[in-house]
Design a protein around this motif. Structure first.
Motif, short mmCIF file in Angstrom:
data_model
loop_
_atom_site.label_atom_id
_atom_site.label_comp_id
_atom_site.label_asym_id
_atom_site.label_seq_id
_atom_site.Cartn_x
_atom_site.Cartn_y
_atom_site.Cartn_z
N GLY B 201 -16.54 -1.00 -7.87
CA GLY B 201 -16.24 -2.41 -8.10
C GLY B 201 -16.94 -3.04 -9.28
N VAL B 202 -18.13 -2.52 -9.64
CA VAL B 202 -18.85 -3.14 -10.76
C VAL B 202 -18.23 -2.72 -12.10
N ALA B 241 -22.29 -7.03 -18.73
CA ALA B 241 -22.78 -7.43 -17.41
C ALA B 241 -23.51 -6.28 -16.73
N ASN B 242 -22.96 -5.07 -16.81
CA ASN B 242 -23.60 -3.93 -16.17
C ASN B 242 -24.93 -3.57 -16.81
N ASP B 245 -27.43 -5.89 -15.76
CA ASP B 245 -27.81 -5.65 -14.37
C ASP B 245 -28.94 -4.62 -14.26
N SER B 264 -31.21 -12.55 -15.19
CA SER B 264 -30.19 -12.69 -14.15
C SER B 264 -29.34 -13.94 -14.42
N HIS B 265 -29.93 -14.94 -15.07
CA HIS B 265 -29.14 -16.09 -15.48
C HIS B 265 -28.11 -15.69 -16.54
N HIS B 266 -28.52 -14.86 -17.49
CA HIS B 266 -27.57 -14.40 -18.51
C HIS B 266 -26.42 -13.62 -17.87
N LYS B 267 -26.78 -12.76 -16.91
CA LYS B 267 -25.74 -11.97 -16.24
C LYS B 267 -24.76 -12.92 -15.53
N GLU B 268 -25.29 -13.94 -14.88
CA GLU B 268 -24.42 -14.91 -14.21
C GLU B 268 -23.50 -15.60 -15.22
N ARG B 269 -24.04 -15.90 -16.39
CA ARG B 269 -23.20 -16.56 -17.41
C ARG B 269 -22.07 -15.63 -17.87
N ARG B 272 -19.42 -15.64 -15.21
CA ARG B 272 -18.63 -16.87 -15.23
C ARG B 272 -17.67 -16.91 -16.41
N ARG B 281 -14.39 -12.89 -11.41
CA ARG B 281 -15.69 -12.57 -12.00
C ARG B 281 -15.81 -11.09 -12.32
N PHE B 282 -14.90 -10.26 -11.85
CA PHE B 282 -14.95 -8.83 -12.11
C PHE B 282 -13.73 -8.34 -12.90
N SER B 491 -23.50 3.47 -9.43
CA SER B 491 -22.94 2.79 -8.27
C SER B 491 -22.46 3.85 -7.28
#
Lengths: 289, 497
Positions: B201-202, B241-242, B245, B264-269, B272, B281-282, B491
């Motif tokens: 999924g990632v 994103a990966n 992570d 982790s904030h950058h990853k969230e951005r 989004r 989101r994926f 994963s």
């Protein structure tokens, strides 16, 4: 020490949810809303496109009843095929407050007779977990997820969602845990460990099935190696739709699981998911504010 | 578009020497697949050489279950043969250790044989512990998992140790086995893409691309140019994103609280931004066989602006991180995977590139629009430790932004109505597809009959790399475990599938 000023320079990025409404803007695929379809004849037959959408659904989440289609969000993987085939009936909605307390509560639009059952289940859960409200420890167990659910659960500790501000912590030991957050379609080899984790958790406890895989198996369903979700192994209190559920959706589910949300109220519009925006409920205390 | 590799057919017992011959000449072992054929079984070994794939096929006639194992000559085949043993019940003679990998069937339980047309009843896995591998005074086994301490995917590591060193490690991934190869049988090509997204999924986008390219090869269609560019945009954001992570997990392990919050904030951005482009989101639902579902749903100028601020912020913070000695010291010299071991196990992706292997299928076997875009040259990295893997990923983040910007500019410069997908319905035949997921090359075998899947096997990069995981431990101690695991970036969902 360059990191400290760096951290301060960013300002506050944390959401005010659930005190204030928050979420994504238009276009985020939070959930699918099924509107009543205009029958094409007196017998209540639905337009052909709605039938086509039901047949095209890869998880069989759409059932046709006289005069209206019903969508099982516990199966819906948000692929959006129905929104393309029957846009007048099915549409994406950015709402994420879709978790609820019973499996049947995920079927929308809800039936009138479900209301009382849902209210009773919610009241029972609130009563059971009433001692937890201000400090909650969550144990996550992956029972055959696709990996994306873990990202979304882990996101809850990033500064945007920061569940610590609500008194919610992830714990390594099931013996410290109040909530069991389960992801995955119920892979057979994980089920004994999952059950064991649940058994050693102290009372009171509640179980959240996070994501359609955990609720129903999702697209994976039941194979020789999966058991169509985790509901047969642990008693599920809160079901969260989504494939995967968004961090906001999980946050809402956790608040529901610890009884901070969900006092019986009048039902809201056709989606029937959130009974009222979370912000309107008694907000949990936010430490340090 | 290249066609399928030529399938050379040989007797089953000659497969090992045929493949070993190719590997000796410099080919890289990419995978061993099986597809039922009548009541027999076709084994297909795939190797890659100078930018092309080649396959050696062997036929196991009905009733024959044994063949000569490839593993003594090609260690990278070890896990594949264990998987085939679990799923098809065939016996590689001479395999050094045929422990169950994805499905521990108890004695007398029949193999599921995905693709054979047989319906399989639920199988109860045999969860009895395995005998220890290392013997000696004071040696004991510490099982890590399958329920981990924290929010992780389920997996069990059996650490055989005398206390601090890790002389031996075994990985048991079957806890997450979902029987996806059997689930795929009978799906149409559209539903197959949805399943491919949920295989790992990632890396939903990259797996969907690999699957779609396999279907497109069978159908013999070319993907519209604009759709190829859209695929690149989504796949590269997924890579960013990966890679973020793995860094988030490193900072968490090293106790770098502020760096953890920032990254982790950058990853969230990034997540989004991906949701703004497609609703998910994926990146789910973007890739469909034949093309993509539609255009990017963000105005080009706003998208470029988001990319600019995001790239700058990530660059600043990752520089700061690599200048933080208490962080870098945790990675330096940790989990060294030697060049020889990496080659022996045919390791792919950033892990391989950090051990001096130079293979990136975006460059060596370009797919989607990668052949037409400029790739930022990356300096060779050596050392093979967690720091080298981090360095490789940092460079790749920059390269990914570079690719996304080019794709956005090209899409923005196009005019007129676009076609987003070519028809693939009703195709029949076998085909291979691939993509460079954030974790490395994934390889997908599909076989279609009139537009429906009769066989689907997606081999993730993690499957290839996890076999080499144990080789990265000899010089490390237990407290390094979390860093080594995170630096492999695997994963488990994709490995066990």
């Amino acid at each position: 020490m360059p990191w400290v000023p760096r951290g301060l320079a960013e300002g506050i990025v944390t959401t005010r949810y659930p005190r204030r409404p928050d979420g994504y803007g238009d276009g985020f695929h939070g959930t699918i809303v099924a509107s009543p379809a205009q029958p094409v004849d007196a017998a209540g037959s639905l337009p052909a496109e709605v039938g086509e959408a039901a047949r095209a659904c890869p998880t069989g989440a759409i059932t046709l009843e006289p005069g209206r289609p019903r969508l099982d969000r516990g199966r819906c993987i948000l692929c959006g095929r129905c929104t393309q085939l029957a846009p007048a009936t099915f549409r994406f909605d950015p709402s994420f407050e879709t978790a609820t307390v019973l499996r049947r509560g995920l079927v929308v639009p809800p039936l009138d007779e479900d209301d009382a059952v849902l209210d009773a289940a919610r009241a029972e859960l609130r009563h059971r977990v009433r001692a937890l409200r201000r400090s909650v420890h969550v144990r996550h167990v992956d029972a055959g997820s696709d990996g994306s659910e873990e990202w979304e659960v882990a996101a809850l500790t990033n500064p945007v969602y920061d569940v610590h501000r609500l008194g919610v912590f992830f714990t390594a030991s099931p013996k410290h845990a109040d909530l069991l957050l389960v992801t995955g379609a119920g892979s057979a080899a994980m089920l004994p460990s999952l059950r064991h984790t649940y058994d050693v958790m102290p009372h009171p406890k509640a179980v959240i099935a996070a994501g359609v895989d955990a609720v129903s198996g999702g697209l994976v369903g039941s194979t020789y190696a999966t058991r169509g979700g985790v509901g047969e192994v642990v008693p599920v209190d809160v079901v969260v739709p989504g494939s995967p559920p968004s961090p906001f959706g999980l946050l809402y589910a956790i608040l529901l699981g610890i009884g901070l949300l969900g006092a019986p109220t009048k039902r809201r519009e056709e989606g029937g998911a959130a009974h009222r925006p979370a912000s309107a409920e008694d907000p949990p205390p936010e430490a340090g504010r | 578009m290249t066609g399928n590799p030529p399938f050379a057919v040989c007797p089953a017992d000659d497969l090992a020497s045929a493949v070993a011959g190719r590997v000796e000449k410099g080919a890289r072992f990419c995978g061993l697949f099986a597809r039922p054929d009548g009541s027999g079984l076709r084994l297909m070994a795939v190797v890659s050489c100078h930018g092309t794939l080649a396959a050696e096929e062997a036929i196991l006639p009905p009733g024959q279950r044994r063949y000569r194992s490839l593993t003594p000559e090609i260690p990278a085949a070890g896990w594949y043969e264990r998987e085939l043993h679990d799923l098809f019940g065939i016996e590689p003679e001479g395999h050094p250790r045929l422990d169950p990998l994805v499905l521990p069937r108890g004695p007398g339980t029949e193999a599921p044989c995905p693709g054979s047309g047989r319906t399989v009843a639920p199988i109860e896995p045999d969860l009895r512990p395995l005998p220890a591998h290392v013997r000696g005074e004071g040696v004991f086994t510490i099982p890590y998992g399958p329920v981990r301490s924290g929010v992780f995917e389920s997996v069990e590591y059996l650490v055989e140790t005398t206390g601090e060193d890790i002389p031996h490690l075994r990985t048991r991934v079957f806890y997450k086995h979902r029987g996806l190869q059997a689930r795929a049988v009978g799906l149409d090509t559209g539903d197959g893409a949805l399943l491919a997204e949920r295989m790992e999924g990632v890396a939903s986008v990259a797996h969907a691309i690999a699957y779609a390219t396999a279907v497109e090869r069978v159908a013999g269609v070319a993907v519209p140019e604009a759709a190829q560019l859209v695929r690149v945009v989504h796949a590269e954001l997924e890579r960013i994103a990966n890679h973020l992570d793995t860094m988030v997990r490193h900072t968490e392990g090293a106790g770098q609280a502020v760096a953890y919050a920032c990254l982790s904030h950058h990853k969230e951005r990034v997540q989004r931004l991906r949701a703004q482009l497609c609703g998910s989101r994926f990146g789910r639902g973007v890739v469909v066989p034949g093309g993509v579902a539609g255009p990017l749903r963000l105005d080009a100028d706003r998208f470029r602006e988001s990319l600019r601020t995001l790239a700058q912020a990530i660059d600043k913070d990752t520089r700061r991180l690599m200048g933080t000695p208490s962080f870098v010291d945790r990675l330096r010299g940790t989990g060294v995977l030697s060049h020889d071991d990496a080659r022996r196990f045919a390791v792919v992706g950033p892990v391989g590139r950090a051990s001096g292997l130079d293979e990136d299928v975006r460059l060596s076997r370009p797919y989607s629009a990668y052949g037409h875009l400029g790739h930022r040259p990356t300096a060779p990295v050596e050392g093979g430790d967690a720091l080298a893997r981090q360095t490789v990923r940092l460079a790749e983040i920059g390269g990914s932004f570079h690719l996304v910007r080019q794709a956005v500019d090209l899409l923005d410069g196009r005019s007129g109505p676009e076609v987003w997908r070519a028809p693939v319905e009703g195709a029949s035949g076998p085909g291979l597809g691939w993509a460079e997921t954030p974790q490395g090359e994934t390889l997908v075998l599909v076989e279609l009959v009139e537009g429906r899947l009769v066989r689907w096997h997606d081999r993730s990069a993690g499957f290839q790399n996890l076999a080499a995981f144990a080789a990265a431990f000899p010089k490390d101690i237990l407290t390094d475990f979390a860093f080594i695991e995170a630096s492999f970036g695997i994963s488990v969902a994709g490995v066990a599938s």
